[in-house]
Motif scaffolding. Structure first.
Motif, mmCIF file in Angstrom:
data_model
loop_
_atom_site.group_PDB
_atom_site.id
_atom_site.type_symbol
_atom_site.label_atom_id
_atom_site.label_comp_id
_atom_site.label_asym_id
_atom_site.label_seq_id
_atom_site.Cartn_x
_atom_site.Cartn_y
_atom_site.Cartn_z
ATOM 1 N N VAL A 117 27.928 -57.166 -51.566
ATOM 2 C CA VAL A 117 26.704 -56.391 -51.693
ATOM 3 C C VAL A 117 26.342 -55.821 -50.348
ATOM 4 C CG1 VAL A 117 24.277 -56.490 -52.257
ATOM 5 C CG2 VAL A 117 25.899 -57.828 -53.563
ATOM 6 N N ILE A 118 26.205 -54.537 -50.326
ATOM 7 C CA ILE A 118 25.827 -53.886 -49.083
ATOM 8 C C ILE A 118 24.314 -53.985 -48.920
ATOM 9 C CG2 ILE A 118 25.754 -51.707 -47.845
ATOM 10 C CD1 ILE A 118 28.359 -51.005 -49.388
ATOM 11 N N SER A 119 23.910 -54.494 -47.800
ATOM 12 C CA SER A 119 22.485 -54.725 -47.601
ATOM 13 C C SER A 119 21.719 -53.416 -47.595
ATOM 14 C CB SER A 119 22.259 -55.456 -46.282
ATOM 15 O OG SER A 119 22.778 -54.671 -45.228
ATOM 16 N N GLY A 120 20.483 -53.505 -48.034
ATOM 17 C CA GLY A 120 19.643 -52.326 -48.024
ATOM 18 C C GLY A 120 19.632 -51.578 -49.331
ATOM 19 N N THR A 121 20.420 -52.057 -50.263
ATOM 20 C CA THR A 121 20.439 -51.392 -51.555
ATOM 21 C C THR A 121 19.335 -51.915 -52.447
ATOM 22 O OG1 THR A 121 21.938 -53.037 -52.470
ATOM 23 C CG2 THR A 121 22.934 -51.102 -51.480
ATOM 24 N N GLY A 122 18.767 -53.030 -52.039
ATOM 25 C CA GLY A 122 17.709 -53.599 -52.854
ATOM 26 C C GLY A 122 18.237 -54.371 -54.033
ATOM 27 N N LEU A 123 19.546 -54.423 -54.131
ATOM 28 C CA LEU A 123 20.114 -55.160 -55.249
ATOM 29 C C LEU A 123 20.317 -56.610 -54.858
ATOM 30 C CD1 LEU A 123 22.721 -52.561 -56.481
ATOM 31 C CD2 LEU A 123 20.615 -53.225 -57.623
ATOM 32 N N GLU A 124 19.890 -57.464 -55.731
ATOM 33 C CA GLU A 124 19.945 -58.889 -55.444
ATOM 34 C C GLU A 124 21.340 -59.463 -55.590
ATOM 35 O OE1 GLU A 124 17.583 -61.355 -54.618
ATOM 36 O OE2 GLU A 124 16.509 -59.625 -53.873
ATOM 37 N N GLY A 125 22.088 -58.870 -56.443
ATOM 38 C CA GLY A 125 23.409 -59.416 -56.703
ATOM 39 C C GLY A 125 24.249 -58.415 -57.453
ATOM 40 N N PRO A 126 25.438 -58.811 -57.806
ATOM 41 C CA PRO A 126 26.322 -57.903 -58.537
ATOM 42 C C PRO A 126 25.877 -57.803 -59.977
ATOM 43 C CG PRO A 126 27.383 -60.014 -58.214
ATOM 44 C CD PRO A 126 26.027 -60.102 -57.567
ATOM 45 N N VAL A 127 24.763 -57.216 -60.171
ATOM 46 C CA VAL A 127 24.167 -57.223 -61.497
ATOM 47 C C VAL A 127 24.836 -56.203 -62.404
ATOM 48 C CG1 VAL A 127 22.062 -56.885 -62.800
ATOM 49 C CG2 VAL A 127 21.974 -57.953 -60.556
ATOM 50 N N ASP A 128 24.943 -54.994 -61.919
ATOM 51 C CA ASP A 128 25.390 -53.923 -62.782
ATOM 52 C C ASP A 128 26.895 -53.729 -62.704
ATOM 53 O OD1 ASP A 128 25.733 -51.764 -64.324
ATOM 54 O OD2 ASP A 128 24.666 -50.371 -63.022
ATOM 55 N N ASP A 129 27.604 -54.335 -63.632
ATOM 56 C CA ASP A 129 29.037 -54.087 -63.683
ATOM 57 C C ASP A 129 29.372 -53.318 -64.954
ATOM 58 O OD1 ASP A 129 28.577 -56.020 -65.506
ATOM 59 O OD2 ASP A 129 29.865 -57.523 -64.598
ATOM 60 N N GLY A 130 28.395 -52.668 -65.495
ATOM 61 C CA GLY A 130 28.615 -51.844 -66.663
ATOM 62 C C GLY A 130 28.245 -52.525 -67.968
ATOM 63 N N TYR A 131 27.993 -53.781 -67.900
ATOM 64 C CA TYR A 131 27.613 -54.509 -69.111
ATOM 65 C C TYR A 131 26.243 -55.131 -68.940
ATOM 66 C CZ TYR A 131 32.232 -53.965 -71.062
ATOM 67 O OH TYR A 131 33.371 -53.445 -71.607
ATOM 68 N N ASN A 132 25.656 -55.454 -70.042
ATOM 69 C CA ASN A 132 24.356 -56.113 -70.015
ATOM 70 C C ASN A 132 24.545 -57.617 -70.124
ATOM 71 O OD1 ASN A 132 23.085 -53.596 -69.976
ATOM 72 N ND2 ASN A 132 23.184 -53.478 -72.202
ATOM 73 N N TRP A 133 24.093 -58.306 -69.111
ATOM 74 C CA TRP A 133 24.246 -59.760 -69.090
ATOM 75 C C TRP A 133 22.900 -60.419 -69.223
ATOM 76 C CZ3 TRP A 133 29.132 -61.361 -69.346
ATOM 77 C CH2 TRP A 133 30.148 -60.517 -68.857
ATOM 78 N N ARG A 134 22.924 -61.553 -69.836
ATOM 79 C CA ARG A 134 21.712 -62.351 -69.946
ATOM 80 C C ARG A 134 21.971 -63.706 -69.320
ATOM 81 N NH1 ARG A 134 18.030 -63.326 -75.206
ATOM 82 N NH2 ARG A 134 16.826 -65.054 -74.413
ATOM 83 N N LYS A 135 21.101 -64.083 -68.418
ATOM 84 C CA LYS A 135 21.281 -65.348 -67.727
ATOM 85 C C LYS A 135 20.905 -66.492 -68.660
ATOM 86 C CE LYS A 135 20.367 -67.410 -63.252
ATOM 87 N NZ LYS A 135 19.674 -67.263 -61.959
ATOM 88 N N TYR A 136 21.748 -67.486 -68.750
ATOM 89 C CA TYR A 136 21.416 -68.604 -69.625
ATOM 90 C C TYR A 136 21.421 -69.928 -68.886
ATOM 91 C CZ TYR A 136 26.439 -69.561 -69.869
ATOM 92 O OH TYR A 136 27.749 -69.834 -69.564
ATOM 93 N N GLY A 137 21.682 -69.883 -67.621
ATOM 94 C CA GLY A 137 21.650 -71.140 -66.888
ATOM 95 C C GLY A 137 21.898 -70.957 -65.406
ATOM 96 N N GLN A 138 21.521 -71.935 -64.678
ATOM 97 C CA GLN A 138 21.793 -71.954 -63.244
ATOM 98 C C GLN A 138 22.023 -73.397 -62.843
ATOM 99 O OE1 GLN A 138 19.547 -69.352 -60.627
ATOM 100 N NE2 GLN A 138 19.042 -71.126 -59.360
ATOM 101 N N LYS A 139 22.933 -73.587 -61.954
ATOM 102 C CA LYS A 139 23.315 -74.956 -61.625
ATOM 103 C C LYS A 139 23.645 -75.059 -60.146
ATOM 104 C CE LYS A 139 24.448 -78.877 -63.643
ATOM 105 N NZ LYS A 139 23.539 -79.630 -64.472
ATOM 106 N N ASP A 140 23.169 -76.113 -59.558
ATOM 107 C CA ASP A 140 23.587 -76.408 -58.196
ATOM 108 C C ASP A 140 24.982 -77.000 -58.244
ATOM 109 O OD1 ASP A 140 21.365 -75.576 -56.696
ATOM 110 O OD2 ASP A 140 20.258 -77.363 -57.307
ATOM 111 N N ILE A 141 25.847 -76.432 -57.478
ATOM 112 C CA ILE A 141 27.236 -76.864 -57.475
ATOM 113 C C ILE A 141 27.503 -77.698 -56.233
ATOM 114 C CG2 ILE A 141 29.631 -76.074 -57.453
ATOM 115 C CD1 ILE A 141 28.081 -75.578 -60.084
ATOM 116 N N LEU A 142 28.180 -78.798 -56.488
ATOM 117 C CA LEU A 142 28.500 -79.711 -55.396
ATOM 118 C C LEU A 142 29.294 -78.996 -54.309
ATOM 119 C CD1 LEU A 142 27.782 -82.798 -55.526
ATOM 120 C CD2 LEU A 142 30.251 -83.157 -55.603
ATOM 121 N N GLY A 143 28.813 -79.098 -53.097
ATOM 122 C CA GLY A 143 29.544 -78.520 -51.981
ATOM 123 C C GLY A 143 29.273 -77.044 -51.755
ATOM 124 N N ALA A 144 28.458 -76.479 -52.602
ATOM 125 C CA ALA A 144 28.112 -75.075 -52.432
ATOM 126 C C ALA A 144 26.661 -74.959 -51.981
ATOM 127 C CB ALA A 144 28.324 -74.316 -53.730
#
Length: 352
Positions: A117-144
């Motif tokens: 992600v190039i900074s300054g675009t205001g985009l939080e993440g790789p959201v738009d890859d051409g499909y509509n995604w719905r978040k269904y979970g978030q998890k803390d991953i060991l070691g990350a």
DNA sequence: GCCATTTGACCGCG
DNA sequence: CGCGGTCAAATGGC
């Protein structure tokens, strides 16, 4: 039971035939002065067909982690085996389906992309890859350092699309997101391309309804020009790999397109009237066409605003292909393309 | 009211 | 038993 087997067998045969046809096409390409990208694309499609066929043969066999051999160029939608889920009402069936889905998931291919992600675009993440995604979970991953986000296709329920992705911010470089895709999209309306084409179709049907005006022809022509402009602009915003990306999408008569503006306009008009709209309505509007592997659309190659898709790390034994990362953003290509006459979706076996 | 996100609980696998 | 993945109720935004 037997019928289901017959159906699967048909699809299997069709898949193998597809591979054969693609191989034939590749042979022709080898003798001509086609670009390495075109050949590469064909090779990957062939592999895709055979992988699919093989994974079908593995159906019901002990779960095997199938990892795609091609991850450099192709989109997620090529590999997964997810079929549209049927409406489930009763709990037992639901449980059964659940188990099947789980089994399936094990055999579903996975591949990872690293998206910067190039900074300054205001985009939080790789959201738009051409499909509509719905978040269904978030998890803390060991070691990350950062939690992992779990997304599924918005049309999971409406169209039974089982595509999912996991997004994890890289520890080393927080501007890089590792996106792991699972499953192919079986939905059509989610892509930006589809949205563009759908609006085209809507506009056209609107035109058809308004066709009783006196200045009908003039208006129609004007609007169609506008539409074709918008459409090509939309297409330009996608990142097409090769002309094959285009000609696999549509079915066109074998014509050599002239270079004059007037001729181009005529071409665009006839393209819109006779080919694109017809093909698109088949390809995108009917979700009943469950197997979208024949739709060579690469949402992950769509260049997102401010998002660099060039960094890419195959998760597994990628037969990573060289020289395929360079996108061809030259729309002029379309003007010189000899479009394939076989629209990949025109397969009665699959549409049945 | 609908839809998407958040978040704690739950489940299966290794 | 711990971890990763998913579910589903709660919550928030439009």
């Amino acid at each position: 039971m037997e019928k289901a087997m017959d159906c699967e067998q048909k699809i299997l045969i069709s898949e193998l035939n597809q591979g054969k046809e693609l191989a034939e096409r590749l042979r022709k390409h080898l003798n001509s002065i086609s670009s390495p990208e075109s050949r590469q694309f064909l090779v990957e499609q062939i592999l895709s067909s055979y992988e699919k066929a093989l994974s079908m043969l593995n159906w019901g066999a002990p779960a095997v982690e199938i990892t795609p051999t091609i991850t450099t160029l192709e989109s997620p939608c090529y590999y997964a085996n997810c079929s549209p889920g049927s409406d489930v009402s009763d709990q037992d069936c639901k449980d059964q389906c659940h188990k099947n889905i789980y089994k399936k998931r094990k055999t579903e291919p996975r591949w990872t992309e690293q998206v910067k992600v190039i900074s300054g675009t205001g985009l939080e993440g790789p959201v738009d890859d051409g499909y509509n995604w719905r978040k269904y979970g978030q998890k803390d991953i060991l070691g990350a350092n950062f939690p992992r986000g779990y997304y599924r296709c918005t049309h999971r329920h409406s169209q039974g699309c089982l595509a999912t992705k996991q997004v994890q911010r890289s520890d080393q470089d927080p501007t890089i997101f590792e996106v792991t895709y699972r499953g192919r999209h079986t939905c059509f309306q989610t892509s930006r391309f589809a949205i563009a084409s759908t609006s085209l179709i809507n506009a056209k049907s609107k035109l058809d309804k308004e066709g009783c005006q006196l200045e009908e022809q003039e208006q129609k022509s004007k609007l169609l020009k506008e539409l074709s402009f918008n459409f090509t602009e939309e297409l330009k915003s996608q990142e097409w790999n090769t002309e094959d990306d285009i000609f696999h999408l549509f079915s066109f008569p074998e014509t050599t397109i002239g270079s004059g503006d007037e001729e181009n306009d005529i071409f665009k008009e006839s393209m819109l009237e006779n080919n694109i709209l017809g093909s698109l309505s088949t390809a995108f509007i009917s979700p009943a066409t469950s197997d979208s592997s024949y739709l060579a659309m690469s949402p992950c190659h769509m260049n997102n605003l401010g998002i660099d898709h060039n960094v890419r790390t195959p998760e597994s034994n990628s037969a990573s292909t060289s020289g395929t990362n360079s996108p061809i953003g030259d729309w002029d290509l379309l003007d010189n393309v000899d479009f394939d006459t076989n629209f990949p979706l025109d397969n009665p076996e699959l549409l049945a």
